[in-house]
Design a protein around this motif. Structure first.
Motif, short mmCIF file in Angstrom:
data_model
loop_
_atom_site.label_atom_id
_atom_site.label_comp_id
_atom_site.label_asym_id
_atom_site.label_seq_id
_atom_site.Cartn_x
_atom_site.Cartn_y
_atom_site.Cartn_z
N ASP A 53 9.28 9.98 -57.69
CA ASP A 53 8.47 8.82 -57.31
C ASP A 53 7.54 9.24 -56.18
OD1 ASP A 53 7.55 6.18 -57.29
OD2 ASP A 53 8.96 5.60 -55.71
N ALA A 54 6.35 8.71 -56.19
CA ALA A 54 5.38 8.97 -55.12
C ALA A 54 4.87 7.63 -54.61
CB ALA A 54 4.23 9.83 -55.61
N THR A 55 5.04 7.39 -53.32
CA THR A 55 4.65 6.10 -52.75
C THR A 55 4.40 6.29 -51.26
OG1 THR A 55 5.32 3.77 -52.49
CG2 THR A 55 7.04 5.45 -52.27
N PHE A 56 3.92 5.25 -50.59
CA PHE A 56 3.67 5.38 -49.15
C PHE A 56 4.99 5.36 -48.40
CE2 PHE A 56 3.76 0.69 -49.33
CZ PHE A 56 4.45 0.36 -48.16
N GLY A 57 4.96 5.97 -47.22
CA GLY A 57 6.12 5.98 -46.35
C GLY A 57 5.69 6.08 -44.91
N GLY A 58 6.64 6.46 -44.06
CA GLY A 58 6.41 6.50 -42.62
C GLY A 58 7.15 5.35 -41.96
N PRO A 59 7.73 5.59 -40.79
CA PRO A 59 8.52 4.54 -40.13
C PRO A 59 7.77 3.24 -39.91
CG PRO A 59 8.83 6.65 -39.05
CD PRO A 59 7.72 6.85 -40.02
N ALA A 60 6.55 3.32 -39.35
CA ALA A 60 5.78 2.10 -39.08
C ALA A 60 5.40 1.39 -40.38
CB ALA A 60 4.53 2.42 -38.27
N ALA A 61 5.04 2.17 -41.40
CA ALA A 61 4.62 1.58 -42.68
C ALA A 61 5.77 0.87 -43.37
CB ALA A 61 4.04 2.67 -43.58
N ASN A 62 6.93 1.52 -43.42
CA ASN A 62 8.09 0.88 -44.04
C ASN A 62 8.54 -0.37 -43.26
OD1 ASN A 62 8.46 2.59 -46.27
ND2 ASN A 62 9.57 4.09 -45.03
N ALA A 63 8.44 -0.30 -41.94
CA ALA A 63 8.80 -1.46 -41.13
C ALA A 63 7.87 -2.63 -41.41
CB ALA A 63 8.76 -1.09 -39.65
N ALA A 64 6.58 -2.36 -41.54
CA ALA A 64 5.62 -3.42 -41.84
C ALA A 64 5.91 -4.06 -43.19
CB ALA A 64 4.20 -2.86 -41.81
N ALA A 65 6.20 -3.23 -44.20
CA ALA A 65 6.52 -3.76 -45.53
C ALA A 65 7.80 -4.59 -45.50
CB ALA A 65 6.64 -2.61 -46.53
N THR A 66 8.77 -4.16 -44.69
CA THR A 66 10.01 -4.92 -44.54
C THR A 66 9.73 -6.31 -43.97
OG1 THR A 66 11.37 -2.94 -44.24
CG2 THR A 66 12.21 -4.99 -43.31
N ALA A 67 8.91 -6.36 -42.93
CA ALA A 67 8.59 -7.65 -42.31
C ALA A 67 7.90 -8.59 -43.29
CB ALA A 67 7.70 -7.43 -41.08
N VAL A 68 6.96 -8.07 -44.06
CA VAL A 68 6.26 -8.90 -45.04
C VAL A 68 7.24 -9.45 -46.07
CG1 VAL A 68 4.58 -8.86 -46.93
CG2 VAL A 68 4.02 -7.79 -44.74
N ALA A 69 8.17 -8.60 -46.51
CA ALA A 69 9.18 -9.05 -47.48
C ALA A 69 10.04 -10.16 -46.92
CB ALA A 69 10.05 -7.87 -47.90
N LEU A 70 10.21 -10.16 -45.60
CA LEU A 70 11.03 -11.19 -44.94
C LEU A 70 10.20 -12.39 -44.51
CD1 LEU A 70 13.26 -8.82 -42.78
CD2 LEU A 70 13.89 -10.02 -44.88
N GLY A 71 8.94 -12.43 -44.91
CA GLY A 71 8.10 -13.60 -44.66
C GLY A 71 7.30 -13.58 -43.39
N VAL A 72 7.19 -12.42 -42.73
CA VAL A 72 6.43 -12.31 -41.48
C VAL A 72 5.17 -11.49 -41.75
CG1 VAL A 72 6.43 -11.39 -39.13
CG2 VAL A 72 8.47 -12.49 -40.04
N PRO A 73 3.98 -12.02 -41.49
CA PRO A 73 2.74 -11.25 -41.69
C PRO A 73 2.74 -10.00 -40.82
CG PRO A 73 2.26 -13.59 -41.33
CD PRO A 73 3.71 -13.39 -41.01
N ALA A 74 2.26 -8.89 -41.39
CA ALA A 74 2.29 -7.63 -40.65
C ALA A 74 0.98 -6.88 -40.83
CB ALA A 74 3.45 -6.76 -41.10
#
Length: 307
Positions: A32-53
């Protein structure tokens, strides 16, 4: 609003039965090839939890940058390229090669170094930094992952002036750590975080370590310092009081890739929702436990296991 500032990568993830030894070739079960990085994954996590990032990161131009940009936007994250327009042709996201061991979910990572992008703050005035940070104020949170440190320092100073809560993902000690820590309200460390000159914490039979690292980090500025240790309880030092936060047991461990990033994103998202530090951490470890039951750093989101 959550603003994440730090590393954005292209992650090439392969699942293998075992890590190859010297001169050994192994056949991957999947790729699989996709975006990563600590800050990037954290931002995606927040959006999934309903918080704009919003993610402030080095993107640049070219095929890799285009693919990563499209992936981040598809995750619902607002992406801001921290690279000045005049330099973008010479920049592209860092590349990480990740090997995940089937059965245990453990991962090994090889990545290019983004340190050469650390001078992105050079020549920036206050208006430039404000444009990257966006319209933030009290109640908003800035999450730093320790990468792009000079830029992170500039953004953190402006965020503090605006009344934001500043959080650091302390994956490892970096040269600018003392300055970053002084600007932070809360820090969540990994088990690998080591302060130069501070003895490695010993553990007693109960699994409780000495608080040398937590104490040293706390004296540098943050009110709340926590350290994750995989499946073991998270160690916490909050306003001088020491405690532990239990980590729920997953039903199964499929992949630990990005679990720490999920902790940081969920922690920051809970702070945005008004949760106090301790409650935000409790919520974050629950989300991270759910994440390791699915493949990849964001497989839990795609599977609808948001909660």
């Amino acid at each position: 609003m959550l603003v994440c500032c730090g590393l954005l990568t292209l992650d090439v993830v392969q699942v293998v039965d075992h890590l190859p030894g010297p001169d050994e070739k192994v056949v991957a079960r999947s790729l699989d090839a996709t975006f990563g990085g600590p800050a990037a994954n954290a931002a995606a996590t927040a959006v999934a939890l309903g918080v704009p990032a919003r993610l402030v990161a080095a993107v640049g131009t070219g095929p890799v940058a285009d693919a990563v940009r499209a992936d981040v936007v598809a995750a619902g994250v607002e992406l801001v390229d921290a690279v000045p327009a005049r330099r973008r042709d010479a920049v592209q996201p860092a590349l990480s090669t990740v090997l995940v061991t089937a059965g245990s979910g453990e991962r090994a990572v090889v990545s290019t170094n983004a340190a050469t992008l650390g001078d992105l703050a050079r020549g920036r005035d206050a208006d430039d930094v404000d444009a990257l940070l966006g319209p933030v104020g009290p109640g908003d949170v800035l999450l730093l992952d320790g990468h792009l440190a000079p830029l992170a320092l500039a953004v953190a100073r402006r965020a503090r002036e605006a009344g934001c809560v500043v959080v650091l993902d302390g994956g490892s000690w970096k040269p600018d750590a003392p300055e970053l820590l002084a600007l932070c309200d809360a820090v969540v460390l990994s088990a690998d975080f080591r302060v130069p000159g501070v003895p490695v914490d010993d553990e007693d039979a109960s699994g409780r370590g000495s608080d040398a690292t937590l104490t040293d980090v706390a004296r540098r500025g943050p009110r709340f310092v926590a350290r994750t240790r995989g499946a073991r309880p998270v160690e916490v030092l909050h306003d001088g009081r020491r405690s532990q936060t239990a980590v729920p047991s997953p039903r199964r461990v499929v992949d630990t890739l990005g679990a720490g990033d999920v902790v940081h994103g969920a922690f920051a998202a809970a702070l945005c929702a008004g949760e106090p530090f301790a409650a935000a951490l409790e919520r974050a470890v629950v989300v991270a436990t759910r994440s390791v039951e699915h493949p990849g750093a964001r497989g839990w989101i795609e599977a609808g296991a948001v909660g």
